[in-house]
Enzyme design. Sequence first.
Site, short mmCIF file in Angstrom:
data_model
loop_
_atom_site.label_atom_id
_atom_site.label_comp_id
_atom_site.label_asym_id
_atom_site.label_seq_id
_atom_site.Cartn_x
_atom_site.Cartn_y
_atom_site.Cartn_z
N ASP A 1 37.03 39.14 38.70
CA ASP A 1 37.20 38.88 37.33
C ASP A 1 38.62 40.95 36.88
O ASP A 1 37.69 41.91 37.47
CB ASP A 1 36.28 39.02 36.18
CG ASP A 1 36.60 39.18 34.84
OD1 ASP A 1 37.21 38.23 34.75
OD2 ASP A 1 35.61 38.90 34.67
N ASP B 1 42.91 35.18 34.17
CA ASP B 1 42.50 36.46 35.16
C ASP B 1 40.85 36.30 35.46
O ASP B 1 40.26 37.37 36.05
CB ASP B 1 42.39 37.61 33.57
CG ASP B 1 41.08 37.15 33.14
OD1 ASP B 1 40.96 35.84 32.79
OD2 ASP B 1 40.76 37.85 31.88
N GLU B 2 40.34 34.86 36.18
CA GLU B 2 39.88 35.39 37.18
C GLU B 2 39.70 34.33 38.22
O GLU B 2 39.99 32.94 37.95
CB GLU B 2 38.51 35.27 36.12
CG GLU B 2 38.26 33.95 35.48
CD GLU B 2 36.48 34.49 34.70
OE1 GLU B 2 35.63 34.59 34.60
OE2 GLU B 2 36.92 34.59 33.76
#
Length: 425
Positions: free
Chosen positions: A11, A105-106
């Site tokens: 993350d 973003d993850e």
Amino acid sequence: MRPATPILHVDMDAFFASVEVVRNPGLRGRPVVVGGSGERGVVAAASYEARVFGIRSAMPSLRARSLCPDLVFLPSDHAHYREVSRRVMAIFHRFTPLVEPLSLDEAFLDVGGAVRTVGEPVEIAAEIRSLVSLEEGLTCSVGVAPNKFLAKLASEQAKPMVSASGPEEGSGIYVVPPDEVEAFLATLPAEAVWGVGPRTMECLQRLGVATVADLAVVPEATLVSLLGDAAGRKLWRLTRGMDDRSVEPAQSVKSIGHEETFSVDLMDPESLIHELGGMADAVASRARAAGVTGRTVNIKVRFADFTTITRASTLADGTDSSARIVDVAGAMLNRIDPSPGVRLLGVSLSGLREGSVRQLRLDELPGDGWDAEERGDRLPRWREAEGVVDRIRRRFGHRAIGHGAAGPGEGPEDPVDRQRWGPDS
DNA sequence: TCTGGGGTCCTGCTACGA
DNA sequence: TCTGTCGTAGCAGGACCC
């Protein structure tokens, strides 16, 4: 049951804000927020310095500004974040082909294979953090656990923290070994479990549940009667750390949509139809780019008092044509009374299937008052025109050609990006 | 605190055909 | 021909996630 393979959940920390700081190092150490700047805008991402002031993502921008007068407020540059995300995901792919992005973003990584070639999962996690920092100047937090659910909870424990004295670095990596799952879960609040939002928590509190440890003693039947069959069973399994979902690198898209909150509420049908045209254009364009067609056209209307209604209509065959979407969505919109004031309008296409559209029958062609002969003559030209629009946009950008009344140059930038976090000021 | 945008999944209800 | 049942599809709304 299949044997547990080590899963990583990576993350990125305050991704959008951190990318902006990399682009402009003068912002380092300052409270930075990315989001919509208008009265109805919200915060998309906040740096840890901004979080010290109590600023969180999804918070109304006006409130964020009032909490921190020195806040650096930046508009979102989604195209750039997508590009940085693509490079970060490429780093993950150096370790395993089993990478499942959850958002920009993850991602989840199944590192079962890499363990034999690279080393222990924790070493892989450290290597990934080091490469992301070296190549992109960004930090990320990694959770290592026997399954996706636990890996996601673990990465949360590795995140930087904020206190009154300022941001504090997190551990960066957090490992949940298989034999410590129960002890790890017992320390967490019930809201930490996937699927437990404010409404579910309200129900659980009536049972006296506050933590995962409390949840673990509630019988499955009680959860099912409280939350329904699927949600109840899922929650019962998760509170015991049971999650057998595998990492799926290729997730097919189920729907494509576009919605917009207006800076002022709209009340006249003509303005709404005009807005609908632009949104349908954006949705159809994305469907064509993805090579999919959708059978169900959905609209969403949110009124001034925030009540929200949806309407759906299913076609005999899939479409990727903006004219067809406007036709169907417009008919549904015309049956709704906009006089209370419409705050948000959305259009989406679901029931997606891969492949291009078949030739439509004459009676399925867009309305607009064309007679049958006219329609039959116009449709191939219409599809050809949409193809030309796509090609122009690919070459010169979305702004090069607009929809309807908005001519070239007047139209928005890529509609996927525009007003992503609410109307601008 | 007056609440964005892009999604997924689930539930309850209704219509419809076998 | 009418009625009941069952499975399925579609619709509307809600909850949740990032």
